[in-house]
Scaffold this motif. Structure first.
Motif, PDB file in Angstrom:
ATOM      1  N   HIS B 157     -27.744  -3.790  37.776  1.00 26.82           N
ATOM      2  CA  HIS B 157     -26.905  -3.474  36.623  1.00 26.82           C
ATOM      3  C   HIS B 157     -26.178  -4.700  36.099  1.00 26.82           C
ATOM      4  CE1 HIS B 157     -26.707   1.152  37.073  1.00 26.82           C
ATOM      5  NE2 HIS B 157     -27.914   0.667  36.904  1.00 26.82           N
ATOM      6  N   ARG B 158     -25.770  -5.541  37.036  1.00 32.70           N
ATOM      7  CA  ARG B 158     -25.118  -6.773  36.600  1.00 32.70           C
ATOM      8  C   ARG B 158     -26.079  -7.612  35.805  1.00 32.70           C
ATOM      9  NH1 ARG B 158     -21.106 -10.035  40.455  1.00 32.70           N
ATOM     10  NH2 ARG B 158     -19.245  -9.004  39.729  1.00 32.70           N
ATOM     11  N   LEU B 159     -27.314  -7.665  36.292  1.00 30.86           N
ATOM     12  CA  LEU B 159     -28.327  -8.456  35.598  1.00 30.86           C
ATOM     13  C   LEU B 159     -28.613  -7.887  34.223  1.00 30.86           C
ATOM     14  CD1 LEU B 159     -30.954  -9.183  38.329  1.00 30.86           C
ATOM     15  CD2 LEU B 159     -29.575 -10.804  37.070  1.00 30.86           C
ATOM     16  N   THR B 252      -4.848 -20.273  39.438  1.00 29.93           N
ATOM     17  CA  THR B 252      -4.925 -21.254  40.524  1.00 29.93           C
ATOM     18  C   THR B 252      -4.841 -20.547  41.865  1.00 29.93           C
ATOM     19  OG1 THR B 252      -3.785 -22.856  39.133  1.00 29.93           O
ATOM     20  CG2 THR B 252      -3.819 -23.310  41.485  1.00 29.93           C
ATOM     21  N   ASP B 253      -5.670 -20.970  42.807  1.00 30.43           N
ATOM     22  CA  ASP B 253      -5.559 -20.396  44.150  1.00 30.43           C
ATOM     23  C   ASP B 253      -5.312 -21.497  45.167  1.00 30.43           C
ATOM     24  OD1 ASP B 253      -8.079 -21.363  45.482  1.00 30.43           O
ATOM     25  OD2 ASP B 253      -8.989 -20.287  43.794  1.00 30.43           O
ATOM     26  N   THR B 254      -4.809 -21.114  46.310  1.00 29.57           N
ATOM     27  CA  THR B 254      -4.557 -22.079  47.375  1.00 29.57           C
ATOM     28  C   THR B 254      -5.674 -22.030  48.407  1.00 29.57           C
ATOM     29  OG1 THR B 254      -3.237 -20.442  48.526  1.00 29.57           O
ATOM     30  CG2 THR B 254      -2.063 -21.998  47.117  1.00 29.57           C
ATOM     31  N   TYR B 271     -26.018 -18.568  41.878  1.00 33.08           N
ATOM     32  CA  TYR B 271     -25.537 -19.552  42.829  1.00 33.08           C
ATOM     33  C   TYR B 271     -24.353 -18.962  43.584  1.00 33.08           C
ATOM     34  CZ  TYR B 271     -23.769 -23.569  45.181  1.00 33.08           C
ATOM     35  OH  TYR B 271     -23.338 -24.406  46.168  1.00 33.08           O
ATOM     36  N   THR B 272     -24.519 -18.868  44.893  1.00 34.57           N
ATOM     37  CA  THR B 272     -23.432 -18.336  45.700  1.00 34.57           C
ATOM     38  C   THR B 272     -23.409 -19.038  47.040  1.00 34.57           C
ATOM     39  OG1 THR B 272     -22.458 -16.361  46.691  1.00 34.57           O
ATOM     40  CG2 THR B 272     -24.863 -16.446  46.589  1.00 34.57           C
ATOM     41  N   THR B 273     -22.224 -19.166  47.613  1.00 37.20           N
ATOM     42  CA  THR B 273     -22.142 -19.716  48.962  1.00 37.20           C
ATOM     43  C   THR B 273     -21.752 -18.601  49.924  1.00 37.20           C
ATOM     44  OG1 THR B 273     -19.837 -20.287  48.585  1.00 37.20           O
ATOM     45  CG2 THR B 273     -21.466 -22.010  48.178  1.00 37.20           C
ATOM     46  N   LYS B 274     -21.726 -17.393  49.375  1.00 32.81           N
ATOM     47  CA  LYS B 274     -21.292 -16.272  50.218  1.00 32.81           C
ATOM     48  C   LYS B 274     -22.473 -15.652  50.945  1.00 32.81           C
ATOM     49  CE  LYS B 274     -17.476 -15.806  47.180  1.00 32.81           C
ATOM     50  NZ  LYS B 274     -16.878 -15.186  46.008  1.00 32.81           N
ATOM     51  N   PRO B 275     -22.211 -14.988  52.076  1.00 33.87           N
ATOM     52  CA  PRO B 275     -23.323 -14.418  52.843  1.00 33.87           C
ATOM     53  C   PRO B 275     -24.113 -13.384  52.037  1.00 33.87           C
ATOM     54  CG  PRO B 275     -21.181 -13.728  53.730  1.00 33.87           C
ATOM     55  CD  PRO B 275     -20.922 -14.786  52.737  1.00 33.87           C
ATOM     56  N   GLY B 279     -22.128 -11.795  48.064  1.00 38.06           N
ATOM     57  CA  GLY B 279     -22.026 -12.329  46.705  1.00 38.06           C
ATOM     58  C   GLY B 279     -23.365 -12.293  45.996  1.00 38.06           C
ATOM     59  N   THR B 280     -23.319 -12.012  44.700  1.00 39.24           N
ATOM     60  CA  THR B 280     -24.564 -12.045  43.931  1.00 39.24           C
ATOM     61  C   THR B 280     -24.694 -13.384  43.220  1.00 39.24           C
ATOM     62  OG1 THR B 280     -23.526 -11.193  41.932  1.00 39.24           O
ATOM     63  CG2 THR B 280     -24.439  -9.584  43.460  1.00 39.24           C
ATOM     64  N   GLY B 281     -23.591 -14.111  43.134  1.00 34.55           N
ATOM     65  CA  GLY B 281     -23.657 -15.378  42.409  1.00 34.55           C
ATOM     66  C   GLY B 281     -23.706 -15.179  40.905  1.00 34.55           C
TER      67      GLY B 281
HETATM   68  N1  LIG Z   1     -11.686 -19.964  43.561  1.00 36.02           N
HETATM   69  C1  LIG Z   1     -12.741 -20.458  44.225  1.00 36.02           C
HETATM   70  N2  LIG Z   1     -12.558 -21.248  45.313  1.00 36.02           N
HETATM   71  C2  LIG Z   1     -13.620 -21.767  45.989  1.00 36.02           C
HETATM   72  N3  LIG Z   1     -14.912 -21.545  45.658  1.00 36.02           N
HETATM   73  C3  LIG Z   1     -15.161 -20.773  44.585  1.00 36.02           C
HETATM   74  C4  LIG Z   1     -14.099 -20.186  43.811  1.00 36.02           C
HETATM   75  N4  LIG Z   1     -14.639 -19.469  42.803  1.00 36.02           N
HETATM   76  C5  LIG Z   1     -15.985 -19.595  42.946  1.00 36.02           C
HETATM   77  N5  LIG Z   1     -16.303 -20.363  44.007  1.00 36.02           N
HETATM   78  C6  LIG Z   1     -17.660 -20.743  44.430  1.00 36.02           C
HETATM   79  O1  LIG Z   1     -18.565 -20.446  43.378  1.00 36.02           O
HETATM   80  C7  LIG Z   1     -19.615 -19.618  43.842  1.00 36.02           C
HETATM   81  C8  LIG Z   1     -20.114 -18.749  42.711  1.00 36.02           C
HETATM   82  O2  LIG Z   1     -19.133 -17.800  42.324  1.00 36.02           O
HETATM   83  P1  LIG Z   1     -19.584 -16.468  41.605  1.00 36.02           P
HETATM   84  O3  LIG Z   1     -18.374 -15.685  41.288  1.00 36.02           O
HETATM   85  O4  LIG Z   1     -20.501 -16.826  40.492  1.00 36.02           O
HETATM   86  O5  LIG Z   1     -20.445 -15.734  42.681  1.00 36.02           O
HETATM   87  P2  LIG Z   1     -19.954 -15.059  44.048  1.00 36.02           P
HETATM   88  O6  LIG Z   1     -18.484 -14.898  44.052  1.00 36.02           O
HETATM   89  O7  LIG Z   1     -20.541 -15.831  45.157  1.00 36.02           O
HETATM   90  O8  LIG Z   1     -20.659 -13.639  43.966  1.00 36.02           O
HETATM   91  P3  LIG Z   1     -20.133 -12.358  43.137  1.00 36.02           P
HETATM   92  O9  LIG Z   1     -19.132 -12.830  42.166  1.00 36.02           O
HETATM   93  O10 LIG Z   1     -21.334 -11.839  42.479  1.00 36.02           O
HETATM   94  O11 LIG Z   1     -19.584 -11.453  44.155  1.00 36.02           O
HETATM   95  C9  LIG Z   1     -19.022 -18.860  45.001  1.00 36.02           C
HETATM   96  O12 LIG Z   1     -20.006 -18.434  45.919  1.00 36.02           O
HETATM   97  C10 LIG Z   1     -18.103 -19.921  45.621  1.00 36.02           C
HETATM   98  O13 LIG Z   1     -18.832 -20.804  46.448  1.00 36.02           O
END
Ligand SMILES: Nc1ncnc2c1ncn2[C@@H]1O[C@H](COP(=O)(O)OP(=O)(O)OP(=O)(O)O)[C@@H](O)[C@H]1O
Ligand SMILES: [Mg+2]
Lengths: 138, 337
Positions: B157-159, B252-254, B271-275, B279-281
């Motif tokens: 759906h996001r896509l 801004t976040d800490t 693009y995602t760095t989450k498991p 995350g869908t990226g």
């Molecule tokens: N505030 C932040 N601090 C650190 N890294 C961030 C931050 N916002 C985004 N990122 C990096 O950017 C990547 C892409 O973010 P994006 O929101 O597009 O996807 P996601 O959060 O991984 O997945 P989704 O939003 O679909 O749940 C994240 O995986 C993370 O590595």
């Protein structure tokens, strides 16, 4: 909810028959059709309260089916099933007179709520039209 | 990054050359003229004037080159930014097309699976089966299938929404109010994780013409990222400021910040760095796309170990230029296309 006459239109057979079974189990009176044309024929023959129609079908697509059905039987309320990049067609369908749309894969409870609401509106519209007719006569 | 350094040294070289050229052009006539005069009247005053004019030439050369190169550099930077922006747009458009067809193909079988699982669940609720020793396992299996269908559904759906989002509905909105609402949505989550949200909203922020639902989507995505980044114990600062052409929202976040290799790609779809499964990226790429469609700009600034700031610049009127006038007249609170 019981006894609402539903017409379910979708070309994906596994989806259609299973959803029909589930709705029947919830005491709705379901007829299913595998194409837009089949649905149009069914509407010509019988009366339905609510039609649930897939937007994306080969041949007569959902939006066209909606228009034809509404021509034949203006009081039928229609809910569109969308899933394709058709959020827009969903909205387009609503402009053409659909009551609402629901995205596939759909949650049965959500669908039931929408069917119930659509049915209420149908009853209301029919009553309203009857009153107007009566007023016109007198 | 490398590109930026290259650009920098390019301007440094250009500056030296320009300086040499100006100096040469000004100095040669001076020597000739000064030499001729000194030849006729060799007095100290002539020497002094000569030295002074040399100084004047040096200083003005430096000043002129700095000015010129500074302007050039700025133009270059702007152009590079526009180019980056364009590349991002093309990428999004190309991937968007591909993504929508894939999402469609996946969505239909997903719908069938969901119905089948629902049907099994329905059947399991019937009398006899409940006493079967395997009942609870079977029931759990149907629930799991549903859960994972939902996961897939979220992505498809996001896509689908990513390519053809519903029409933009412009109306006059108060950004502070929308931010307030969004924060309210997320409050339970942040409280649970001991994240403090500090809002510094500018009072009497001018209203803008934009799409409320879509902006909310953007703020939710960015705030969710901030929450994920901080994980536990931290602060999120949200500020709004009125600018000439619209409203600037900064979040801004800490959290841990974003390393350079990552920050270059965060706006890319997928693009995602989450498991996996987390995350869908698509959060940021969707947000970027929305802000762009609303006529605004989104940028990121981050320092590893300190935190991250997302800036969202929103124009006061909608891209077509409507809105400004209506606002000036102070009539009609709603403008729709
Ligand atoms: N505030 C932040 N601090 C650190 N890294 C961030 C931050 N916002 C985004 N990122 C990096 O950017 C990547 C892409 O973010 P994006 O929101 O597009 O996807 P996601 O959060 O991984 O997945 P989704 O939003 O679909 O749940 C994240 O995986 C993370 O590595
Ligand atoms: Mg995200």
């Amino acid at each position: 909810m019981e006894g609402i006459k539903i017409l379910l239109v979708d070309d994906e057979e596994d989806f259609r028959t299973t959803l029909a079974s589930r709705l029947k189990k919830r005491k709705l009176d379901v007829t299913d059709a595998g194409s837009g044309n089949e649905a149009i024929e069914l509407v010509k023959q019988g009366s339905f309260d609510v039609a649930v129609i897939d937007v994306k079908m080969p041949g007569t697509d959902g939006v066209e089916t909606l228009a034809r059905i509404k021509e034949i039987s203006p009081f039928i309320e229609v809910i569109m099933l969308t899933g394709h990049a058709s959020v827009e067609s969903g909205i387009e369908a609503m402009k053409l007179g659909a009551y609402d749309y629901i995205m596939k894969p759909c949650d049965i409870d959500e669908l039931l709520i929408k069917v119930g609401d659509a049915y209420q509106r149908k009853i209301f519209q029919e009553k309203h039209a009857a009153t107007i007719k009566r007023k016109q006569k007198t | 990054m490398n590109k930026k350094e290259n650009r920098h040294s390019y301007y440094a070289r250009l500056r030296l050359r320009l300086m040499a050229a100006i100096f040469f052009v000004a100095f040669v006539p001076l020597i000739v003229l000064g030499g001729t005069i000194y030849y006729h009247y060799s007095t100290n005053i002539v020497l002094l004037i000569f030295v002074l004019s040399t100084l004047v030439i040096i200083v003005s050369t430096i000043l002129i080159t700095r000015r010129v190169i500074g302007n050039l550099e700025e133009i270059g930077r702007e152009r590079a930014e526009i180019a980056d922006h364009l590349v991002q747009c093309y990428k999004l458009a190309a991937i968007g097309k591909l993504a929508s067809s894939i999402a469609h193909e996946i969505n239909n079988p997903l719908a069938v699976i969901a119905e089948k699982a629902g049907w099994m669940e329905d059947l399991l609720s019937e009398g006899d089966i409940k006493n079967d020793p395997n009942y609870s396992e079977l029931f759990k299996a149907t629930q799991d299938i549903k859960k994972h269908v939902d996961r897939g559904k979220k992505i498809t759906h996001r896509l689908l929404g990513f390519v053809r989002r519903k029409e933009i509905e412009y109306k006059e909105i108060d950004v502070n109010l929308i931010l307030g609402e969004t924060v309210y949505f997320l409050e339970r989550e942040t409280r649970f994780r001991n994240i403090n949200i500090i809002s510094e909203y500018q009072a009497h922020l001018p209203k803008i013409f934009s799409d409320e639902a879509q902006l909310q989507q953007v703020f939710i995505n960015i705030l969710n990222n901030a929450i994920d980044a901080i994980d536990k114990n931290g602060t999120i600062y949200i500020s709004t400021t009125s600018q000439n052409r619209g409203v600037l929202v900064s979040i801004t976040d800490t959290g841990p910040g974003i390393p350079k290799e990552v920050s270059e790609r965060i706006f890319d779809p997928f693009y995602t760095t989450k498991p996996v499964g987390k995350g869908t990226g698509l959060g940021l790429s969707t947000s970027y796309d929305i802000v762009k469609r609303l006529g605004g700009r989104m940028t990121v600034e981050s320092q590893v170990g300190k935190g991250t700031t997302f800036h969202i610049m929103l124009p006061r009127s909608q891209p077509g230029g409507r809105g400004q006038k209506t606002e000036d007249r102070g009539q009609r609170s709603e403008v729709r296309r």
